[in-house]
Design a protein around this motif. Sequence first.
Motif, mmCIF file in Angstrom:
data_model
loop_
_atom_site.group_PDB
_atom_site.id
_atom_site.type_symbol
_atom_site.label_atom_id
_atom_site.label_comp_id
_atom_site.label_asym_id
_atom_site.label_seq_id
_atom_site.Cartn_x
_atom_site.Cartn_y
_atom_site.Cartn_z
ATOM 1 N N LYS A 258 -5.099 -4.330 -13.135
ATOM 2 C CA LYS A 258 -3.664 -4.303 -12.837
ATOM 3 C C LYS A 258 -2.936 -3.181 -13.582
ATOM 4 O O LYS A 258 -2.042 -2.538 -13.036
ATOM 5 C CB LYS A 258 -3.031 -5.652 -13.192
ATOM 6 C CG LYS A 258 -1.558 -5.761 -12.835
ATOM 7 C CD LYS A 258 -0.991 -7.127 -13.164
ATOM 8 C CE LYS A 258 -1.598 -8.189 -12.292
ATOM 9 N NZ LYS A 258 -0.941 -9.516 -12.504
ATOM 10 N N SER B 253 0.850 -1.176 0.000
ATOM 11 C CA SER B 253 0.000 0.000 0.000
ATOM 12 C C SER B 253 0.884 1.222 0.000
ATOM 13 O O SER B 253 1.950 1.225 0.611
ATOM 14 C CB SER B 253 -0.898 0.010 1.239
ATOM 15 O OG SER B 253 -1.620 1.215 1.298
ATOM 16 N N SER C 168 -6.793 -5.172 -7.096
ATOM 17 C CA SER C 168 -6.152 -3.873 -6.899
ATOM 18 C C SER C 168 -7.221 -2.836 -6.590
ATOM 19 O O SER C 168 -8.361 -2.945 -7.070
ATOM 20 C CB SER C 168 -5.363 -3.454 -8.143
ATOM 21 O OG SER C 168 -4.360 -4.391 -8.469
ATOM 22 N N TYR D 255 -3.608 3.921 -2.999
ATOM 23 C CA TYR D 255 -3.827 2.742 -3.826
ATOM 24 C C TYR D 255 -3.248 1.533 -3.103
ATOM 25 O O TYR D 255 -2.434 1.652 -2.192
ATOM 26 C CB TYR D 255 -3.185 2.899 -5.207
ATOM 27 C CG TYR D 255 -1.688 3.058 -5.159
ATOM 28 C CD1 TYR D 255 -0.856 1.939 -5.253
ATOM 29 C CD2 TYR D 255 -1.098 4.307 -5.007
ATOM 30 C CE1 TYR D 255 0.517 2.066 -5.198
ATOM 31 C CE2 TYR D 255 0.264 4.443 -4.946
ATOM 32 C CZ TYR D 255 1.075 3.332 -5.045
ATOM 33 O OH TYR D 255 2.438 3.458 -4.975
ATOM 34 N N GLN D 256 -3.665 0.352 -3.530
ATOM 35 C CA GLN D 256 -3.269 -0.853 -2.819
ATOM 36 C C GLN D 256 -3.519 -2.071 -3.707
ATOM 37 O O GLN D 256 -4.450 -2.079 -4.514
ATOM 38 C CB GLN D 256 -4.091 -0.981 -1.528
ATOM 39 C CG GLN D 256 -3.790 -2.189 -0.670
ATOM 40 C CD GLN D 256 -4.657 -2.207 0.583
ATOM 41 O OE1 GLN D 256 -5.060 -1.154 1.093
ATOM 42 N NE2 GLN D 256 -4.961 -3.372 1.073
ATOM 43 N N ASN D 257 -2.663 -3.084 -3.593
ATOM 44 C CA ASN D 257 -2.986 -4.372 -4.196
ATOM 45 C C ASN D 257 -2.915 -5.448 -3.120
ATOM 46 O O ASN D 257 -2.660 -5.152 -1.952
ATOM 47 C CB ASN D 257 -2.093 -4.682 -5.403
ATOM 48 C CG ASN D 257 -0.641 -4.915 -5.022
ATOM 49 O OD1 ASN D 257 -0.298 -5.188 -3.865
ATOM 50 N ND2 ASN D 257 0.235 -4.810 -6.009
ATOM 51 N N TYR E 200 -3.543 0.055 -11.818
ATOM 52 C CA TYR E 200 -2.739 0.061 -10.593
ATOM 53 C C TYR E 200 -1.299 0.440 -10.909
ATOM 54 O O TYR E 200 -0.688 1.247 -10.196
ATOM 55 C CB TYR E 200 -2.785 -1.309 -9.922
ATOM 56 C CG TYR E 200 -1.821 -1.431 -8.766
ATOM 57 C CD1 TYR E 200 -2.184 -1.006 -7.489
ATOM 58 C CD2 TYR E 200 -0.544 -1.949 -8.950
ATOM 59 C CE1 TYR E 200 -1.287 -1.087 -6.435
ATOM 60 C CE2 TYR E 200 0.350 -2.033 -7.899
ATOM 61 C CZ TYR E 200 -0.029 -1.605 -6.642
ATOM 62 O OH TYR E 200 0.864 -1.681 -5.599
#
Length: 248
Positions: A199, A3, A143, A160-162, A202
Amino acid sequence: MVSCQKVIDLKVKDAGKRYVIEGNITDQPGPYTVTISQSTAFDVPYAFQGVGGATVTIRDDAGNSEILQEVEKGVYKTSTLSGVEGRTYALRISVGEKTFTSTSTMPHLVSFDSLYTREQGYFTKTVKAAVPVFTDPKGQGNSYRFNQYINGRLDKGLYYQNDDFTDGLTNSFALLQEDPDSTLHTGDRVEVDMQCIDKAVYKYWFSLDEASTGDGGTIPSNPVTNIQGGALGFFSAHTSQRRSLIVK
């Protein structure tokens, strides 16, 4: 990278004028918008320089297609197209002798269950921060992006975060960054927009974050865009859910 939550202040060398494309399609009712502008020199205050006269088309993999209408210079909107989870959307733009294309697949929705605030230490002080609650589904590849509005104003943080390291877990990351203008106070109204992104989108936000090195006011030339043809920017088909609260 699990993150990253950071104020984006950009300071990079002037790369000359380039087209900047920003397009969004969501699972919410339209219209959806694509903007086309030109980048500005880094010593010039940012102002939207819309590019008119383009032909902008979006089609999906279910056979639907629409030519967007220019509602003001550089701003193009849909009228009939629908955003549907799981569909792939293809953007095509013709402007002058240039052609730009992009595709984005709208992920399936991950439920935005709730929103709360908590106090936590941040450098030498204690601050309040909003925490979106959702559980990542098992199976890596999800994501997310978050926009936070404080008293109706979009804060400048990039969130943002995956799920590379949080697969199947409940989120515990706070929307927190260094900008003092984005600090939460008692009585503030906070609204958070949670987006499930693909993706490629992201990677755009991740690379934009990596490109941030200092003061500035324009988009740099090196984020990993998902637009082919030499333009800057992004095209994103994503889900959108909003929750809000009053800070206590």
